[in-house]
Design a protein around this motif. Structure first.
Motif, PDB file in Angstrom:
ATOM      1  N   GLY A 115      61.309 -39.421 -44.615  1.00  0.00           N
ATOM      2  CA  GLY A 115      61.859 -40.557 -45.035  1.00  0.00           C
ATOM      3  C   GLY A 115      60.648 -41.688 -45.080  1.00  0.00           C
ATOM      4  N   GLY A 116      59.398 -41.430 -44.578  1.00  0.00           N
ATOM      5  CA  GLY A 116      58.657 -42.482 -44.711  1.00  0.00           C
ATOM      6  C   GLY A 116      58.046 -42.526 -43.126  1.00  0.00           C
ATOM      7  N   PRO A 117      57.249 -43.695 -43.018  1.00  0.00           N
ATOM      8  CA  PRO A 117      56.534 -43.664 -41.907  1.00  0.00           C
ATOM      9  C   PRO A 117      57.784 -43.951 -40.744  1.00  0.00           C
ATOM     10  CG  PRO A 117      55.258 -44.707 -43.387  1.00  0.00           C
ATOM     11  CD  PRO A 117      56.349 -44.482 -43.790  1.00  0.00           C
ATOM     12  N   ILE A 118      57.523 -43.658 -39.586  1.00  0.00           N
ATOM     13  CA  ILE A 118      58.579 -44.107 -38.396  1.00  0.00           C
ATOM     14  C   ILE A 118      57.770 -44.811 -37.265  1.00  0.00           C
ATOM     15  CG2 ILE A 118      60.356 -43.195 -36.604  1.00  0.00           C
ATOM     16  CD1 ILE A 118      60.557 -40.815 -38.632  1.00  0.00           C
ATOM     17  N   PRO A 119      58.429 -45.757 -36.670  1.00  0.00           N
ATOM     18  CA  PRO A 119      57.630 -46.310 -35.600  1.00  0.00           C
ATOM     19  C   PRO A 119      57.189 -45.537 -34.472  1.00  0.00           C
ATOM     20  CG  PRO A 119      59.322 -47.857 -36.407  1.00  0.00           C
ATOM     21  CD  PRO A 119      59.364 -46.344 -36.951  1.00  0.00           C
ATOM     22  N   CYS A 130      65.653 -38.195 -32.685  1.00  0.00           N
ATOM     23  CA  CYS A 130      66.879 -38.801 -32.244  1.00  0.00           C
ATOM     24  C   CYS A 130      66.840 -40.467 -32.600  1.00  0.00           C
ATOM     25  CB  CYS A 130      67.189 -38.742 -30.834  1.00  0.00           C
ATOM     26  SG  CYS A 130      67.903 -36.948 -30.509  1.00  0.00           S
ATOM     27  N   ALA A 131      65.882 -41.026 -32.073  1.00  0.00           N
ATOM     28  CA  ALA A 131      65.698 -42.731 -32.381  1.00  0.00           C
ATOM     29  C   ALA A 131      65.016 -42.972 -33.560  1.00  0.00           C
ATOM     30  CB  ALA A 131      64.785 -43.002 -30.930  1.00  0.00           C
ATOM     31  N   GLY A 132      64.219 -42.054 -34.079  1.00  0.00           N
ATOM     32  CA  GLY A 132      63.664 -42.312 -35.401  1.00  0.00           C
ATOM     33  C   GLY A 132      64.261 -41.891 -36.767  1.00  0.00           C
ATOM     34  N   ASN A 133      65.188 -40.718 -36.523  1.00  0.00           N
ATOM     35  CA  ASN A 133      65.871 -40.275 -37.647  1.00  0.00           C
ATOM     36  C   ASN A 133      64.821 -39.476 -38.446  1.00  0.00           C
ATOM     37  OD1 ASN A 133      67.477 -39.217 -39.585  1.00  0.00           O
ATOM     38  ND2 ASN A 133      68.345 -40.856 -40.046  1.00  0.00           N
ATOM     39  N   TYR A 134      63.920 -38.632 -37.921  1.00  0.00           N
ATOM     40  CA  TYR A 134      62.607 -38.143 -38.498  1.00  0.00           C
ATOM     41  C   TYR A 134      63.183 -37.305 -39.550  1.00  0.00           C
ATOM     42  CZ  TYR A 134      58.522 -35.568 -38.952  1.00  0.00           C
ATOM     43  OH  TYR A 134      57.329 -34.874 -39.325  1.00  0.00           O
ATOM     44  N   PHE A 135      64.267 -36.556 -39.563  1.00  0.00           N
ATOM     45  CA  PHE A 135      64.844 -35.764 -40.797  1.00  0.00           C
ATOM     46  C   PHE A 135      65.651 -36.719 -41.936  1.00  0.00           C
ATOM     47  CE2 PHE A 135      63.749 -32.800 -37.329  1.00  0.00           C
ATOM     48  CZ  PHE A 135      62.804 -31.913 -37.950  1.00  0.00           C
ATOM     49  N   PRO A 163      71.307 -44.472 -38.518  1.00  0.00           N
ATOM     50  CA  PRO A 163      70.468 -45.260 -37.364  1.00  0.00           C
ATOM     51  C   PRO A 163      70.093 -44.073 -36.474  1.00  0.00           C
ATOM     52  CG  PRO A 163      72.782 -45.764 -37.178  1.00  0.00           C
ATOM     53  CD  PRO A 163      72.750 -44.780 -38.306  1.00  0.00           C
ATOM     54  N   GLY A 164      68.896 -44.679 -35.690  1.00  0.00           N
ATOM     55  CA  GLY A 164      68.390 -43.849 -34.415  1.00  0.00           C
ATOM     56  C   GLY A 164      69.375 -44.117 -33.520  1.00  0.00           C
ATOM     57  N   ILE A 165      69.453 -43.186 -32.387  1.00  0.00           N
ATOM     58  CA  ILE A 165      70.000 -43.583 -31.294  1.00  0.00           C
ATOM     59  C   ILE A 165      69.478 -43.583 -29.860  1.00  0.00           C
ATOM     60  CG2 ILE A 165      72.108 -42.479 -29.757  1.00  0.00           C
ATOM     61  CD1 ILE A 165      73.193 -41.264 -32.360  1.00  0.00           C
ATOM     62  N   VAL A 166      69.445 -44.596 -29.086  1.00  0.00           N
ATOM     63  CA  VAL A 166      68.743 -44.614 -27.936  1.00  0.00           C
ATOM     64  C   VAL A 166      69.586 -45.161 -26.835  1.00  0.00           C
ATOM     65  CG1 VAL A 166      66.880 -46.043 -26.657  1.00  0.00           C
ATOM     66  CG2 VAL A 166      66.341 -45.466 -28.992  1.00  0.00           C
ATOM     67  N   TYR A 167      69.820 -44.520 -25.763  1.00  0.00           N
ATOM     68  CA  TYR A 167      70.700 -44.692 -24.732  1.00  0.00           C
ATOM     69  C   TYR A 167      69.956 -45.542 -23.829  1.00  0.00           C
ATOM     70  CZ  TYR A 167      73.372 -40.739 -26.587  1.00  0.00           C
ATOM     71  OH  TYR A 167      74.082 -39.929 -27.448  1.00  0.00           O
TER      72      TYR A 167
END
Length: 376
Positions: free
Chosen positions: A283-287, A340-345, A355-359
């Motif tokens: 989906g484009g660049p991910i941090p 998981c955090a960046g929703n790469y797919f 949204p990404g998920i960070v615990y």
């Protein structure tokens, strides 16, 4: 998996006088870590059997079990020195200088497609003091230290949520720590401690590590290399400042020993990840990991106790984190950070990008309790 280690700790006194002592010692070490057998998903076992789809010719069968797809080994032998010089300048005080070296052995990653990781080494240079004042009612200790950390090992979640350990280049740590204890009166005491750390990379952290830490050198199979974190990046999970202080008052109430105590702890903000470079997702660049995890803010927490005791019994009321501060002890994801955090797919929920998920692992929330103790 096989892990073998042998150590020997020689130690001797080089010089001793009434006020000056010099000692030397160290640690001889030898380690041998290996990983042998099959790795991968169960569906991959068919690749070991002749006549099956995607069979890999030449892979041996081991006692009728899945074939050997992993046979790697890391071993090393060396010596880690330690030198110390202590000067007792008075009966109530001393200063010391220490040089020591430590290490963590190398090993083999569970993902057989990844290379093994080497041992990392820490050189510690330290100058400190231990003093007592006011007829031993005041104690003040401290130390200044400088540490160089070579080929330090960094762990993170990789493909299929398997932990990956990688040598992430070199770093150094500059710091000062001190503690004080003061018996103000017969019943009133103060204790405090503080630590300041400046921990940073001194080389670039490369996607594919190499002895020169040069991120322009391709990976072992010619993969394009890149800088995952540049020289000067602060190390993860290392608050720059931490401090704690305790005040306690004890007195007699008739035949009862009474006390009241308060403690304040503080730590500054910190990052939970090291990698600053981003990813190129569907989906484009991910941090990068550092941006995806975010920065855990600093916090201060207060604890409290009050109680009485007599003979072999005691009763105490206590409270932890009295103001219910939501401090962070760490942050993590349940799978590879970019997934998981960046929703790469670019996963969609009801047509909207998820949204990404960070615990976040919080510190202990506010707790109040009553404790009754009976000794027999």
């Amino acid at each position: 998996r096989s892990t073998q280690a042998k150590t020997l700790f020689p130690y001797t006194t080089l010089f001793r006088s009434p006020n000056l002592t010099a000692t030397a010692g160290g640690r001889f070490y030898k380690f041998d870590n290996s990983l042998f057998g099959f790795y991968g998903l169960k569906s991959g076992e068919r690749r070991c059997l002749p006549g099956q789809h995607d069979h890999i010719d030449g892979l041996p069968i081991v006692n009728g079990q899945p074939c050997v797809r992993l046979d790697k080994n890391v071993n090393d032998t060396g010596f880690l020195p330690k030198l110390n010089l202590t000067w007792n300048f008075s009966p109530e005080g001393l200063v010391y200088a220490t040089y020591s070296k430590g290490y963590r052995p190398g090993g083999v990653n569970r993902n057989g497609n990844l290379p093994p990781y080497d041992a990392d080494f820490l050189n510690n240079y330290e100058i400190g003091w231990k003093t007592s004042w006011m007829d031993n009612r005041l104690r003040f200790n401290g130390a200044l230290f400088y540490e160089t950390w070579n080929d330090f090992q960094l762990s993170f979640l990789g493909q299929n949520s398997l932990t990956v350990i990688q040598n992430a280049g070199n770093a150094n740590v500059k710091g000062i720590e001190a503690d004080i204890s003061w018996a103000v009166t017969e019943g009133l005491t103060f204790n405090g401690s503080a630590t300041y750390l400046n921990a940073k990379l001194t080389t670039d952290y490369c996607a594919y590590s190499n002895p020169s830490n040069d991120c322009t050198i391709p990976g072992p199979q010619g993969q394009a290399n890149q800088v995952l974190a540049p020289d000067g990046t602060s190390l993860p999970v290392v608050p720059q400042f931490k401090a704690a202080g305790t005040a306690r008052y004890q007195w007699m109430v008739g035949d009862y020993d009474a006390h009241v105590q308060g403690t304040l702890t503080y730590q500054s903000s910190f990052y939970s990840a090291l990698r600053t470079a981003g990813y190129n997702g569907w989906g484009g660049p991910i941090p990068g990991d550092r941006d995806l995890f975010g920065k855990s803010p600093g916090y201060a927490a207060v604890n409290f106790t009050a109680g009485v005791a007599r003979g072999n019994w005691a009763i105490e009321f206590w409270g932890k984190n009295l103001f219910d501060v939501l401090g962070n002890s760490s942050r993590y994801t349940s799978c590879t950070t970019k997934v998981c955090a960046g929703n790469y797919f670019d996963t969609q929920i009801n047509g909207v990008t998820a949204p990404g998920i960070v615990y976040t692992v919080p510190i202990t929330p506010m707790q109040l309790g009553l404790q009754i103790t009976q000794r027999f």
